[in-house]
Design a protein around this motif. Sequence first.
Motif, mmCIF file in Angstrom:
data_model
loop_
_atom_site.group_PDB
_atom_site.id
_atom_site.type_symbol
_atom_site.label_atom_id
_atom_site.label_comp_id
_atom_site.label_asym_id
_atom_site.label_seq_id
_atom_site.Cartn_x
_atom_site.Cartn_y
_atom_site.Cartn_z
ATOM 1 N N LEU A 109 0.834 -1.211 0.000
ATOM 2 C CA LEU A 109 0.000 0.000 0.000
ATOM 3 C C LEU A 109 0.865 1.255 0.000
ATOM 4 C CD1 LEU A 109 -3.086 -0.848 2.227
ATOM 5 C CD2 LEU A 109 -2.736 -1.164 -0.223
ATOM 6 N N ASN A 110 2.033 1.185 0.644
ATOM 7 C CA ASN A 110 2.915 2.358 0.605
ATOM 8 C C ASN A 110 3.361 2.654 -0.824
ATOM 9 O OD1 ASN A 110 2.692 2.840 3.298
ATOM 10 N ND2 ASN A 110 4.700 1.989 3.869
ATOM 11 N N TRP A 111 3.634 1.620 -1.572
ATOM 12 C CA TRP A 111 4.015 1.788 -2.978
ATOM 13 C C TRP A 111 2.829 2.349 -3.769
ATOM 14 C CZ3 TRP A 111 6.656 -2.797 -6.102
ATOM 15 C CH2 TRP A 111 7.040 -2.329 -7.372
ATOM 16 N N LEU A 112 1.653 1.748 -3.522
ATOM 17 C CA LEU A 112 0.463 2.152 -4.269
ATOM 18 C C LEU A 112 0.142 3.638 -4.066
ATOM 19 C CD1 LEU A 112 -1.868 1.016 -6.044
ATOM 20 C CD2 LEU A 112 -3.160 0.635 -3.932
ATOM 21 N N LYS A 113 0.468 4.131 -2.871
ATOM 22 C CA LYS A 113 0.171 5.541 -2.559
ATOM 23 C C LYS A 113 0.902 6.510 -3.483
ATOM 24 C CE LYS A 113 -0.742 4.662 2.291
ATOM 25 N NZ LYS A 113 -0.104 4.581 3.601
ATOM 26 N N ASN A 114 1.965 6.034 -4.162
ATOM 27 C CA ASN A 114 2.647 6.892 -5.119
ATOM 28 C C ASN A 114 1.768 7.234 -6.318
ATOM 29 O OD1 ASN A 114 5.166 7.032 -3.769
ATOM 30 N ND2 ASN A 114 5.576 4.929 -4.430
ATOM 31 N N TYR A 115 0.749 6.397 -6.579
ATOM 32 C CA TYR A 115 -0.074 6.602 -7.786
ATOM 33 C C TYR A 115 -1.488 7.089 -7.471
ATOM 34 C CZ TYR A 115 3.576 3.254 -9.083
ATOM 35 O OH TYR A 115 4.774 2.615 -9.245
ATOM 36 N N VAL A 116 -2.034 6.654 -6.339
ATOM 37 C CA VAL A 116 -3.401 7.064 -5.987
ATOM 38 C C VAL A 116 -3.490 7.387 -4.500
ATOM 39 C CG1 VAL A 116 -4.878 5.976 -7.738
ATOM 40 C CG2 VAL A 116 -3.960 4.585 -5.881
ATOM 41 N N ASP A 117 -4.404 8.281 -4.163
ATOM 42 C CA ASP A 117 -4.602 8.616 -2.759
ATOM 43 C C ASP A 117 -5.567 7.624 -2.141
ATOM 44 O OD1 ASP A 117 -2.920 10.791 -2.769
ATOM 45 O OD2 ASP A 117 -4.479 12.119 -3.574
ATOM 46 N N ILE A 118 -5.080 6.886 -1.166
ATOM 47 C CA ILE A 118 -5.955 5.899 -0.515
ATOM 48 C C ILE A 118 -6.022 6.147 0.978
ATOM 49 C CG2 ILE A 118 -5.691 4.049 -2.212
ATOM 50 C CD1 ILE A 118 -3.435 2.923 -0.531
ATOM 51 N N ASP A 119 -5.462 7.265 1.403
ATOM 52 C CA ASP A 119 -5.358 7.486 2.845
ATOM 53 C C ASP A 119 -6.705 7.664 3.535
ATOM 54 O OD1 ASP A 119 -2.678 7.156 3.151
ATOM 55 O OD2 ASP A 119 -2.198 9.242 2.632
ATOM 56 N N GLN A 120 -7.743 7.996 2.737
ATOM 57 C CA GLN A 120 -9.042 8.219 3.384
ATOM 58 C C GLN A 120 -9.680 6.922 3.861
ATOM 59 O OE1 GLN A 120 -8.370 8.413 0.166
ATOM 60 N NE2 GLN A 120 -10.166 8.268 -1.138
ATOM 61 N N LEU A 121 -9.112 5.767 3.451
ATOM 62 C CA LEU A 121 -9.701 4.483 3.848
ATOM 63 C C LEU A 121 -8.706 3.676 4.675
ATOM 64 C CD1 LEU A 121 -11.269 3.306 0.474
ATOM 65 C CD2 LEU A 121 -12.461 4.284 2.426
ATOM 66 N N SER A 122 -9.231 2.862 5.591
ATOM 67 C CA SER A 122 -8.367 1.919 6.296
ATOM 68 C C SER A 122 -8.050 0.789 5.315
ATOM 69 C CB SER A 122 -9.095 1.354 7.512
ATOM 70 O OG SER A 122 -10.117 0.468 7.089
ATOM 71 N N PRO A 123 -6.959 0.066 5.563
ATOM 72 C CA PRO A 123 -6.641 -1.052 4.658
ATOM 73 C C PRO A 123 -7.816 -2.022 4.521
ATOM 74 C CG PRO A 123 -4.808 -0.663 6.153
ATOM 75 C CD PRO A 123 -5.930 0.239 6.595
ATOM 76 N N GLU A 124 -8.524 -2.272 5.619
ATOM 77 C CA GLU A 124 -9.653 -3.204 5.572
ATOM 78 C C GLU A 124 -10.773 -2.669 4.697
ATOM 79 O OE1 GLU A 124 -8.063 -2.347 8.393
ATOM 80 O OE2 GLU A 124 -7.062 -4.286 8.712
ATOM 81 N N GLU A 125 -11.043 -1.364 4.830
ATOM 82 C CA GLU A 125 -12.097 -0.767 3.998
ATOM 83 C C GLU A 125 -11.707 -0.815 2.527
ATOM 84 O OE1 GLU A 125 -13.911 2.560 7.106
ATOM 85 O OE2 GLU A 125 -12.104 3.018 5.968
ATOM 86 N N LEU A 126 -10.447 -0.508 2.267
ATOM 87 C CA LEU A 126 -9.975 -0.538 0.887
ATOM 88 C C LEU A 126 -10.111 -1.950 0.313
ATOM 89 C CD1 LEU A 126 -8.534 0.916 -1.481
ATOM 90 C CD2 LEU A 126 -6.368 0.125 -0.490
ATOM 91 N N ALA A 127 -9.696 -2.942 1.112
ATOM 92 C CA ALA A 127 -9.759 -4.333 0.661
ATOM 93 C C ALA A 127 -11.189 -4.729 0.340
ATOM 94 C CB ALA A 127 -9.179 -5.250 1.739
ATOM 95 N N GLU A 128 -12.107 -4.309 1.197
ATOM 96 C CA GLU A 128 -13.520 -4.634 0.995
ATOM 97 C C GLU A 128 -14.030 -4.029 -0.312
ATOM 98 O OE1 GLU A 128 -16.056 -5.681 3.578
ATOM 99 O OE2 GLU A 128 -17.793 -5.203 2.318
ATOM 100 N N ARG A 129 -13.644 -2.767 -0.554
ATOM 101 C CA ARG A 129 -14.087 -2.093 -1.786
ATOM 102 C C ARG A 129 -13.533 -2.799 -3.020
ATOM 103 N NH1 ARG A 129 -15.651 3.424 -0.737
ATOM 104 N NH2 ARG A 129 -15.925 3.654 -2.987
ATOM 105 N N ILE A 130 -12.261 -3.181 -2.949
ATOM 106 C CA ILE A 130 -11.638 -3.855 -4.093
ATOM 107 C C ILE A 130 -12.317 -5.204 -4.341
ATOM 108 C CG2 ILE A 130 -9.492 -4.891 -4.954
ATOM 109 C CD1 ILE A 130 -7.941 -2.750 -3.433
ATOM 110 N N THR A 131 -12.542 -5.935 -3.273
ATOM 111 C CA THR A 131 -13.171 -7.254 -3.392
ATOM 112 C C THR A 131 -14.562 -7.149 -4.018
ATOM 113 O OG1 THR A 131 -11.967 -8.169 -1.527
ATOM 114 C CG2 THR A 131 -14.043 -9.227 -2.069
ATOM 115 N N LYS A 132 -15.342 -6.201 -3.527
ATOM 116 C CA LYS A 132 -16.718 -6.093 -4.007
ATOM 117 C C LYS A 132 -16.797 -5.624 -5.452
ATOM 118 C CE LYS A 132 -19.903 -4.254 -1.275
ATOM 119 N NZ LYS A 132 -20.468 -3.491 -0.133
ATOM 120 N N SER A 133 -15.753 -4.918 -5.899
ATOM 121 C CA SER A 133 -15.831 -4.369 -7.247
ATOM 122 C C SER A 133 -15.145 -5.226 -8.294
ATOM 123 C CB SER A 133 -15.208 -2.978 -7.281
ATOM 124 O OG SER A 133 -15.764 -2.200 -6.271
#
Lengths: 808, 344
Positions: free
Chosen positions: A5-29
């Motif tokens: 996720l630290n690497w990914l942050k170089n390309y997109v802003d994901i700080d507004q979500l917790s890792p768990e929330e982000l994972a859930e969003r990715i899984t569902k989509s």
Amino acid sequence: MFVSLNWLKNYVDIDQLSPEELAERITKSGIEVEGIERFAQASTNVVVGYVESCEKHPNADKLNLCQVNVGEETLQIICGAPNIAQGQKVAVAKPGAVLPGNFKIKRAKLRGVESNGMICSLQELGVEEKYVPKEYASGIFVFPEDTEAGADVTELLNLDDIIIELGLTPNRSDALSMLGVAYEVAAILDVPIRLPQTSLRSADDVAEDHVTVRVEAQDVNPYYGAFIVKDVKIGPSPLWMRNYLMAAGIRPINNVVDITNYVLLEYGQPLHAFDYDKFGSNEVVVRMADEGEKIVTLDDVERTLTAEHLVITNGKEPVALAGVMGGADSEVSDTTTNVLLEAAYFDGQTVRKASKAFDLRSEASNRFEKGVDPNRVREAGVRACQLLSEYAGATVLSGVVEHDQLDYSEKEVTIWTSTINDRLGTSISDEEIADILRKLHFNFKQDGETFIVSAPTRRQDIVIFEDMVEEVARIHGYDNLPFTLPQGGSQAGGLTKNQALKRHVKRFLEGAGLSETVTYSLTSKERSGQLVSPEVKDTIVSTVSLAMPMSEEHSTLRVSILPEMLNSAAYNLARKQADVAYYEIGSIFVSGEEEVSKQPDEKLRLAGVLTGQWLTHPWQQEKKPVDFFVAKGILEALFASLKVDVTYKQAKIDGLHPGRTAQLFAGDRAIGFVGQVHPAMQKAYDLKETYVFDVDFDYLLEIHHNEPSFAVIPRFPSVSRDIALVVDETVPAGAVLAVIAEAGGSLVKDIQVFDVYQGEHLEEGKKSIAFSLFYQDPERTLTDEEVEASYQAILAEVAKQFGAELRG
Amino acid sequence: MKEQLQALESEALAKVETASSLQELQGVRVAYLGKKGPITEVLRGMGKLSAEERPVIGELANKVRGNIAAAIDEKKAGIEAEQLEKQLEEEQIDVTLPGRPVAVGGPHLLTSIVEEIEDLFIGLGFEIREGPEVETDYFNFEALNLPKGHPARDMQDSFYITEDLLLRTHTSPVQARTMNAMENKQPVKMICPGKVYRRDTDDATHSHQFTQIEGLYVDKNVRMSDLKGVLDRFAKHMFGEDREIRLRPSFFPFTEPSVEMDISCKMCNGKGCSVCKRTGWIEILGAGMVHPRVLEMAGYDPKVYSGFAFGMGPERIAMLKYGVDDIRHFYTNDLRFLKQYHKA
Ligand SMILES: [Zn+2]
């Protein structure tokens, strides 16, 4: 795919979500997140220290006494690592620090000398051994010289990174790159994406003057680009790059290798670096290998190639197995100064054949097999050159020498809002469709509800209308799909007659005390020949066996259910479950061909296994072991419930007791058997006295009479007569019964055997069988004369046929 | 005479009173009421009486007879009741002793699960179809949009018999067979339970043989929301009315879009626990809208027809529903396992 996720942050802003929330969003989509892990367990109070001095411990050979400046203070620390040296920047756990595994660091005395902390290896900081660079594998980690003393190690080593593991389906190879994941996340979260800027300072020297590229196998290698990089200084790659590689599950090696791996992960495009000076020529020739041609790959294994394998050659011999692995001779080493960097597009199936043949699955082959993005091949090469000039002090020559027949076109797919809504059952608006396409970064032309979408080349999976239905659905959200039930035709649904009958038979047998089994269809060659019913045996020309079985135990398709059921019975016996009553209905597989080429006949059989006690009621001293007649009684009752007439004939069948086996007939047709398992086979299976049956179930379904009918309940009394006949002991009761039924005439409604006797008062070799006859006429009361006439007719006929006499 | 009769009466009644058995009582009956008894004797002497006295004595004699007879009957009933009571007392058994066992069998757990699912879908208008377990490469793969060399064939290593024949790796070929066999390409609404086979080493979570139920609905205007609705019915029926479902995108070559269906975890009610790997959801089955290539190959025009399909594993459902911890239990046929699931 492991995503830092630290690497990914170089390309997109994901700080507004917790890792768990982000994972859930990715899984569902669209992409299943299979795990969320910390890169390393948390440590506290670990900082960078400068080793000001390092001397031998006065009382211990293998220990060193170090003075380490940790910023605000200098600590005396004893260190046992072999690679510790004065002048190094190292990771220091200060007193009070807690390392992974809840390991607390305290002030201590070692061999009489005070030690105020610990100098740490990467493993001690929680990094998995297999990712630790080799030079630090058996010692402490050393930071670059310019690292500031006192700085927090957790941040410097990216120890707080969160890694999410993506389970990718074969269609989503676009997410085999950090950029692909960034596009996905950007679409899901509707955030902007920042792409890396690739630019090169142009050198005076031109690559073209140093190498030529010729592709002979053009259909499987539409693009080959060669970059030339000079004056490379081999050394470690920058710390941040090493951190990202370790987080992604790749062990850092040196700057050149690390950069190709980094770009592989970032762009999803595998690259290969050759040592230019060991390449063996100035020409790259890509062709199919010659049959029997050999190459030593960089794992030092000699591989013998076939004409199916694509190779990179120097015009003379292979220097790499395309897309799979480079050759040992041209491998980049510590002495490399000039590099030929390959960025190519290899056909997936061709790479797959080679990686499979040599069992060389790698990050690179995996990506080629699934298809890389045409638009990133050259760009990835440029990106790598840029990083080489930045982090390996290299000079990149101008231009790329390439063979380029790659198809860069974007697939056009037309969609209509109404058609999408029809397919999904939704009411999505034109505006939302446009918005979804924008989030996905898909180009499109809109005309009302019609969208002509250009699928970007990174999304090779988008080809047809339905693919776009999925894109719209997943970004719109499956949670937002309504729940409806099918509106179409109202067919009745239901069981067919045979399906219903099969259930009837199952319930009947269960009511009779049998437990249903499910056994394996695949059995051993030996067992597949056992307990085969004669009428099945007659139709078998060959057994159906697997071409490549995993074990002999499960190598051949069954022609009888019984052997595997006996196995199960034996399993129970071995566990003190001695009373077994089983049935199973399942397919057997019969081939009438010498050599199997067509699907075998699949025939349904009904089989049963009975052993041990049928009934035990100890305190009333009742005990009834299973015997032939228990098994037969179950079948008789079943056949009666199906209204099927079955006759039983004494028979000798392989694997069965020669004196306790009956073959079953419906009319003239053989339909199975019931009998005791041959004692020799019982022994082989570790079974006690065991009874089995096996019946042609398809035929039972075919001939059963289940039409409801009503037989008038008789109003006139029945008359019964008993008759005891003495016959030779070899005469079967069934035969006598058949003659009685025939001779007795239509008034005989039922005949039952009520006694069989042999012994005292009877001549040697004779037996007496006693029958009860029931006479009835539905229309009137019978007269004694009628009954007597029938009785006499019976006596005459049995005397004639069997020499039977009335027992005196 | 009157006095004589009254004396006889009290004498007889006293004897009835003291009689302790039916025989004794019968003796009293014979002695006093018999043809040679004293009352008869008294009545014989009635001829000597005057015309006025005769009816009075006659009536008295009948009354005395009646009284004695009634007393005897009453006493008899009493003795009989006493005797019955005594007999019943002697007949007492120990009702706590175990009864004579009745042989009880039952269906295999997989059969129970399959039939439960069959019945649910029959209720929704589905038919049940069956197909061969030895399949051709065409029906097992190609007709399902899995041409030779397709990477997805890797996902399911198979048991081949010849180059063209194999043990089916899923029940999906029955989809293709059913659609192919449909004359005039009418709507298809079917489920297909059956055995399937894959090259897996048997362990707690893998079995080289297992069960699958395939479902297919093809008609005009079949929508993905119909799939969601049907699966929701299924999930609530099998796992409880309070279960939620969610669909998430996935990939199968024979459907597009493809989804996997999860149900909310019953153990933690969606909050996250070890059973659901802290996600709150448990994966149940795969599904999707029938791929247009599959429709086309079976002779259905994908511009006119659409459909949904789903496939599930009864073993997995049984494991989740009953907590069965090892898939091999389904094939060992241990009676201690089988009998746990014998139910009405
Ligand atoms: Zn849970």
